[in-house]
Design a protein around this motif. Structure first.
Motif, PDB file in Angstrom:
ATOM      1  N   ARG A 168       0.827  -1.208   0.000  1.00 44.53           N
ATOM      2  CA  ARG A 168       0.000   0.000   0.000  1.00 44.53           C
ATOM      3  C   ARG A 168       0.867   1.266   0.000  1.00 44.53           C
ATOM      4  O   ARG A 168       0.517   2.259  -0.642  1.00 44.53           O
ATOM      5  CB  ARG A 168      -0.912   0.030   1.223  1.00 44.53           C
ATOM      6  CG  ARG A 168      -1.964  -1.067   1.251  1.00 44.53           C
ATOM      7  CD  ARG A 168      -2.742  -1.002   2.570  1.00 44.53           C
ATOM      8  NE  ARG A 168      -3.643  -2.113   2.736  1.00 44.53           N
ATOM      9  CZ  ARG A 168      -4.907  -2.140   2.298  1.00 44.53           C
ATOM     10  NH1 ARG A 168      -5.395  -1.079   1.658  1.00 44.53           N
ATOM     11  NH2 ARG A 168      -5.655  -3.195   2.487  1.00 44.53           N
ATOM     12  N   VAL A 169       1.976   1.222   0.738  1.00 42.35           N
ATOM     13  CA  VAL A 169       2.790   2.432   0.872  1.00 42.35           C
ATOM     14  C   VAL A 169       3.988   2.444  -0.080  1.00 42.35           C
ATOM     15  O   VAL A 169       4.535   3.504  -0.371  1.00 42.35           O
ATOM     16  CB  VAL A 169       3.294   2.590   2.326  1.00 42.35           C
ATOM     17  CG1 VAL A 169       2.114   2.730   3.282  1.00 42.35           C
ATOM     18  CG2 VAL A 169       4.174   1.439   2.737  1.00 42.35           C
ATOM     19  N   ARG A 170       4.412   1.267  -0.548  1.00 47.51           N
ATOM     20  CA  ARG A 170       5.552   1.204  -1.475  1.00 47.51           C
ATOM     21  C   ARG A 170       5.241   0.245  -2.620  1.00 47.51           C
ATOM     22  O   ARG A 170       5.815  -0.831  -2.746  1.00 47.51           O
ATOM     23  CB  ARG A 170       6.808   0.747  -0.729  1.00 47.51           C
ATOM     24  CG  ARG A 170       7.419   1.789   0.186  1.00 47.51           C
ATOM     25  CD  ARG A 170       7.955   2.991  -0.585  1.00 47.51           C
ATOM     26  NE  ARG A 170       8.985   2.619  -1.517  1.00 47.51           N
ATOM     27  CZ  ARG A 170      10.282   2.587  -1.222  1.00 47.51           C
ATOM     28  NH1 ARG A 170      10.694   2.926  -0.029  1.00 47.51           N
ATOM     29  NH2 ARG A 170      11.164   2.247  -2.139  1.00 47.51           N
ATOM     30  N   PRO A 171       4.339   0.630  -3.494  1.00 48.25           N
ATOM     31  CA  PRO A 171       3.993  -0.239  -4.627  1.00 48.25           C
ATOM     32  C   PRO A 171       5.148  -0.424  -5.617  1.00 48.25           C
ATOM     33  O   PRO A 171       5.087  -1.302  -6.477  1.00 48.25           O
ATOM     34  CB  PRO A 171       2.815   0.490  -5.280  1.00 48.25           C
ATOM     35  CG  PRO A 171       2.955   1.914  -4.862  1.00 48.25           C
ATOM     36  CD  PRO A 171       3.547   1.876  -3.489  1.00 48.25           C
ATOM     37  N   ASP A 172       6.204   0.398  -5.491  1.00 49.89           N
ATOM     38  CA  ASP A 172       7.333   0.306  -6.402  1.00 49.89           C
ATOM     39  C   ASP A 172       8.306  -0.805  -6.027  1.00 49.89           C
ATOM     40  O   ASP A 172       9.225  -1.103  -6.796  1.00 49.89           O
ATOM     41  CB  ASP A 172       8.086   1.633  -6.436  1.00 49.89           C
ATOM     42  CG  ASP A 172       8.571   2.055  -5.045  1.00 49.89           C
ATOM     43  OD1 ASP A 172       7.786   1.937  -4.081  1.00 49.89           O
ATOM     44  OD2 ASP A 172       9.718   2.505  -4.932  1.00 49.89           O
ATOM     45  N   MET A 173       8.134  -1.421  -4.871  1.00 50.24           N
ATOM     46  CA  MET A 173       9.053  -2.477  -4.440  1.00 50.24           C
ATOM     47  C   MET A 173       8.830  -3.745  -5.253  1.00 50.24           C
ATOM     48  O   MET A 173       7.702  -4.071  -5.644  1.00 50.24           O
ATOM     49  CB  MET A 173       8.841  -2.798  -2.959  1.00 50.24           C
ATOM     50  CG  MET A 173       9.584  -1.895  -2.015  1.00 50.24           C
ATOM     51  SD  MET A 173       9.425  -2.493  -0.313  1.00 50.24           S
ATOM     52  CE  MET A 173      10.584  -1.417   0.498  1.00 50.24           C
ATOM     53  N   SER A 174       9.908  -4.484  -5.467  1.00 44.52           N
ATOM     54  CA  SER A 174       9.796  -5.760  -6.160  1.00 44.52           C
ATOM     55  C   SER A 174       9.191  -6.808  -5.229  1.00 44.52           C
ATOM     56  O   SER A 174       9.160  -6.628  -4.004  1.00 44.52           O
ATOM     57  CB  SER A 174      11.177  -6.236  -6.619  1.00 44.52           C
ATOM     58  OG  SER A 174      11.972  -6.603  -5.496  1.00 44.52           O
ATOM     59  N   ILE A 175       8.736  -7.914  -5.823  1.00 50.21           N
ATOM     60  CA  ILE A 175       8.171  -8.997  -5.020  1.00 50.21           C
ATOM     61  C   ILE A 175       9.204  -9.514  -4.008  1.00 50.21           C
ATOM     62  O   ILE A 175       8.887  -9.754  -2.843  1.00 50.21           O
ATOM     63  CB  ILE A 175       7.693 -10.153  -5.922  1.00 50.21           C
ATOM     64  CG1 ILE A 175       6.525  -9.697  -6.802  1.00 50.21           C
ATOM     65  CG2 ILE A 175       7.272 -11.348  -5.075  1.00 50.21           C
ATOM     66  CD1 ILE A 175       5.291  -9.285  -6.027  1.00 50.21           C
ATOM     67  N   GLY A 176      10.457  -9.665  -4.448  1.00 51.53           N
ATOM     68  CA  GLY A 176      11.498 -10.161  -3.557  1.00 51.53           C
ATOM     69  C   GLY A 176      11.738  -9.229  -2.384  1.00 51.53           C
ATOM     70  O   GLY A 176      11.891  -9.675  -1.242  1.00 51.53           O
ATOM     71  N   GLN A 177      11.758  -7.918  -2.651  1.00 50.07           N
ATOM     72  CA  GLN A 177      11.956  -6.950  -1.578  1.00 50.07           C
ATOM     73  C   GLN A 177      10.793  -6.963  -0.588  1.00 50.07           C
ATOM     74  O   GLN A 177      10.984  -6.910   0.627  1.00 50.07           O
ATOM     75  CB  GLN A 177      12.134  -5.549  -2.181  1.00 50.07           C
ATOM     76  CG  GLN A 177      13.422  -5.381  -2.958  1.00 50.07           C
ATOM     77  CD  GLN A 177      13.488  -4.062  -3.686  1.00 50.07           C
ATOM     78  OE1 GLN A 177      12.450  -3.422  -3.937  1.00 50.07           O
ATOM     79  NE2 GLN A 177      14.700  -3.650  -4.051  1.00 50.07           N
ATOM     80  N   LEU A 178       9.588  -7.028  -1.126  1.00 42.73           N
ATOM     81  CA  LEU A 178       8.407  -7.063  -0.258  1.00 42.73           C
ATOM     82  C   LEU A 178       8.433  -8.297   0.649  1.00 42.73           C
ATOM     83  O   LEU A 178       8.162  -8.209   1.848  1.00 42.73           O
ATOM     84  CB  LEU A 178       7.135  -7.057  -1.106  1.00 42.73           C
ATOM     85  CG  LEU A 178       6.757  -5.732  -1.775  1.00 42.73           C
ATOM     86  CD1 LEU A 178       5.632  -5.954  -2.772  1.00 42.73           C
ATOM     87  CD2 LEU A 178       6.347  -4.708  -0.718  1.00 42.73           C
TER      88      LEU A 178
END
Length: 412
Positions: free
Chosen positions: A52-62
């Motif tokens: 919700r707050v960082r939609p720019d993160m990759s799946i791996g980072q999330l």
């Protein structure tokens, strides 16, 4: 800490944590009371709130950050994988970016990091809380036991100048004497003598510096006690294991609760233990005043087994153990340190000295103890090069004369 995590603002991270916790309270409040077993659910909630707050993160980072936040809620933080690694025996945290581990006898730096000092402090307090203990400015130093049996030591300011120290000594793996022989801890001949010493009921002390395998060896020796014998154990932290028997009375010290009250110390437990007859009394580790009651047990007809820190068998008998006895009011009543030395020499029969040899933990000496106008230390086995060999001498004769009414038929 990953590079992308460093760019995530602390207030944003706190916002994600707050929203996730509020959501969990609404959906399943029980998860926060008992988070163990709900890791997948926790990770999913944190991942969705992060998106919700960082939609720019990759799946791996999330996934990685969500996992870290979930482990924080569970109370383990970055230490989760280290605690689950069976090859790691000790963890020491000196700073958020300085974590050392002992793995198979070698100390190395772990590739884990805490976000900052507050993160380290929160995880440390969380682990102490799981153990039912207290860590704050009024109680800045604590030793306690985690649910898996690991021993935790933690200290914070004002006694810890660097802010926080966290040490975890993990529960030792049970190894019988045959396995220790296979691993080279001692020889078959030395193991045969120790089995004889247990069969006869001699009083045995396993000594050595920190982390050389004293408890592991004592576990193996205690396993040799015949099943028909009764025994009782007293420990500060429950580390002894008895996989083959159920007729064991087990006492464990109680640390102060969160209010700082309710402590039950080893000397108190040993007094209670000695009110009943047991064939064997096993004291997990002597550190202080409880040593007096170890000596008392020998005069009550109990066979004893214990561990404590010492560099040599002579130091163990003439210095270290008498010093511990003198820490009790009863011990000080002797008035004469030589009288205590005499008492120790008459009470302890066999000292098994352990030490590190490179990355290995080994028995480096086994000695018989007696008294003849002074302490007599008669080596039975000594380390020559890298091998434990028979020292010959009159060790068995010394023990026969000292304990004439024990069952020596097995030696004949």
């Amino acid at each position: 800490m990953a590079n992308w995590e460093a760019t995530l603002e602390p207030d944003m991270l706190e916002k994600v944590r707050y929203r996730a916790i509020q959501r969990i309270r609404r959906e399943n409040r029980e998860v926060l009371r008992r988070p163990e077993g709900h890791r997948d659910y926790l990770q999913r909630v944190f991942r969705e709130e992060l998106e919700r707050v960082r939609p720019d993160m990759s799946i791996g980072q999330l996934r990685e950050l969500a996992r870290g936040l979930a482990l924080d809620v569970m109370g383990y933080g970055p230490l989760y994988d280290l605690l689950r690694d069976s090859k790691i025996t000790e963890i020491q945290v000196f700073a958020p970016d300085k974590v050392l581990v002992e793995r198979e006898g070698e100390i190395t730096e772990a590739r884990v990091r805490f976000r900052d000092m507050d993160h380290l402090l929160n995880i440390t307090r969380g682990l102490v809380g799981v153990a039912g203990a207290r860590l704050d400015e009024n109680s800045p130093l604590v030793t306690c036991q985690l649910p898996d049996g690991s021993r935790l030591t933690a200290s914070i300011a004002p006694v810890e100048l660097n802010g926080v120290f966290l040490g975890i000594r993990k529960f030792p793996e049970f190894l019988d004497l045959e396995e220790l022989v296979r691993r080279g801890t001692l020889t078959a001949a030395a193991a045969a003598f120790l089995k004889l010493a247990v069969d006869i009921g001699l009083n045995i002390a396993v000594t050595g510096p920190v982390g050389v395998g004293k408890t592991t060896l004592m576990n193996a020796l205690a396993d040799l006690i015949p099943l028909g014998k009764t025994l009782a154990t007293t420990e500060e932290v429950a580390e002894l294991q008895f996989p083959r028997r159920r007729n064991v009375r087990r006492l464990v010290a109680k640390f102060p609760n969160v209010e700082g009250t309710g402590e039950i110390s080893l000397p108190v437990l040993l007094k209670a233990q000695l009110r009943h007859q047991h064939d064997w009394d096993i004291i997990g580790e002597c550190r202080a005043a409880e040593a007096y009651y170890v000596l008392t047990a020998t005069t009550a007809g109990h066979s004893i087994m214990t561990t404590f820190h010492a560099e040599t068998p002579r130091e163990a008998v003439t210095m270290r153990f008498p010093d511990m006895v003198l820490q009790s009011a009863e011990g000080r009543a002797y008035g004469d340190s030589r009288a205590i030395e005499h008492k120790v020499a008459l009470s302890l029969d066999v000292v098994v000295q352990m030490a590190r040899a490179g990355r290995e933990r080994k028995v480096v000496e086994i000695a018989a103890v007696g008294w003849d106008k002074g302490v007599v230390i008669e080596p039975l086995f000594c380390l020559e090069g890298d091998k434990l060999v028979s020292a010959g001498g009159r060790g068995l004769e010394l023990l026969r004369a000292k304990r004439p009414y024990r069952n020596w038929k097995a030696v004949d």
